[in-house]
Scaffold this motif. Structure first.
Motif, short mmCIF file in Angstrom:
data_model
loop_
_atom_site.label_atom_id
_atom_site.label_comp_id
_atom_site.label_asym_id
_atom_site.label_seq_id
_atom_site.Cartn_x
_atom_site.Cartn_y
_atom_site.Cartn_z
N GLN A 144 0.82 -1.21 0.00
CA GLN A 144 0.00 0.00 0.00
C GLN A 144 0.85 1.26 0.00
O GLN A 144 0.59 2.20 -0.75
N SER A 145 1.89 1.27 0.83
CA SER A 145 2.76 2.46 0.87
C SER A 145 3.49 2.65 -0.45
O SER A 145 3.64 3.78 -0.93
N PHE A 147 1.93 6.12 -7.18
CA PHE A 147 0.79 6.76 -7.83
C PHE A 147 0.92 8.27 -7.80
O PHE A 147 0.68 8.96 -8.80
N SER A 148 1.31 8.82 -6.66
CA SER A 148 1.45 10.28 -6.55
C SER A 148 2.55 10.80 -7.45
O SER A 148 2.38 11.83 -8.13
N ASP A 194 0.97 4.05 -2.97
CA ASP A 194 0.66 5.46 -2.73
C ASP A 194 1.78 6.37 -3.25
O ASP A 194 1.51 7.39 -3.90
N GLU A 195 3.01 5.99 -2.97
CA GLU A 195 4.13 6.82 -3.42
C GLU A 195 4.26 6.80 -4.94
O GLU A 195 4.44 7.84 -5.58
#
Length: 233
Positions: free
Chosen positions: A88-89, A95-96, A92-93
């Motif tokens: 997940q982390s 994708f951003s 998130d990184e």
């Protein structure tokens, strides 16, 4: 009458030596005759069945299977735990960062498309140059080229040099602007902005005129209404 000569035996040799003769005692030579029962009653190597039985006694037959099952189960549990803790982390990184780079590439392509559309229908040298430049930009600013292994490591980190814009921390916009392809086309777009006197700040204004939404009106058909026919049961 003819008598067959008798070969001297070992006992005769010992008697001759006892009588003072110079004969030397000889040990009987082993018989070289083949024993017809040697292949039946002779010694044989250890049976492979007995060897396997000894191994089975030391290592049970299901030991290898149990080791494989436990190793497989442990590997799956490790992969599952790693996914829960880092997937997940990492998403998130990634994708951003990808969204920031994609937004910057879209802004550059949009500016070049605006310049090319301004020359639509013309055959001048400037119009052909703008169209050619837009084609090259679409090719180099594509997703395949931006995320190619030339600029990214297998673990997802960038391989090009990135400098912090403000402060000491490197932010996603800093990484996007430092991408070699983004940096190259950013310089090209800036040249065309200065050449054609384009004001990019207009795109940041949200107070411009907007088209009013059209009211939903019932459709009026000019065809005469068709007569309803009774249902034929």
């Amino acid at each position: 009458m003819h008598f067959q000569p008798i070969e001297p035996s070992a006992g005769d040799a010992y008697l001759s030596q006892a009588e003072g003769g110079g004969a030397v005692s000889r040990e009987p030579e082993p018989s070289t005759a083949l024993d017809p029962f040697d292949d039946v009653f002779g010694s044989t190597p250890a049976s492979p069945t007995e060897h396997r039985d000894a191994q089975s006694a030391a290592h049970p037959s299901d030991m290898r299977r149990l080791q494989t099952e436990h190793a497989t189960a442990g590997y799956r549990e490790g992969v599952t735990a790693a996914k829960d803790s880092s997937m997940q982390s990492g998403f998130d990184e990634g994708f951003s960062l990808g969204a920031t780079i994609g937004q910057r590439a879209g802004q550059l392509l949009g500016t070049l498309e605006g310049v090319s559309d301004a020359f639509k229908g013309q055959t001048s040298e400037a119009a052909l140059a703008a169209e050619k430049l837009l084609t090259e930009a679409h090719e180099e600013l594509s997703t395949t080229r931006i995320v190619s292994p030339e600029y990214w490591a297998p673990d997802g980190n960038w391989t090009f040099e990135v400098k912090a814009g403000e402060g000491e921390d490197v932010l996603f916009p800093d990484v996007a602007n430092a991408h070699p392809l983004i940096r190259k086309w950013n310089d090209i777009v800036d040249e065309h902005i200065n050449l054609w006197k384009i004001n990019p700040s207009i795109l940041d204004d949200d107070t411009g005129p907007r088209l009013d939404a059209m009211a939903d009106e019932p459709l009026i058909s000019s065809a005469p209404p068709a007569a309803k026919k009774p249902l034929d049961w």
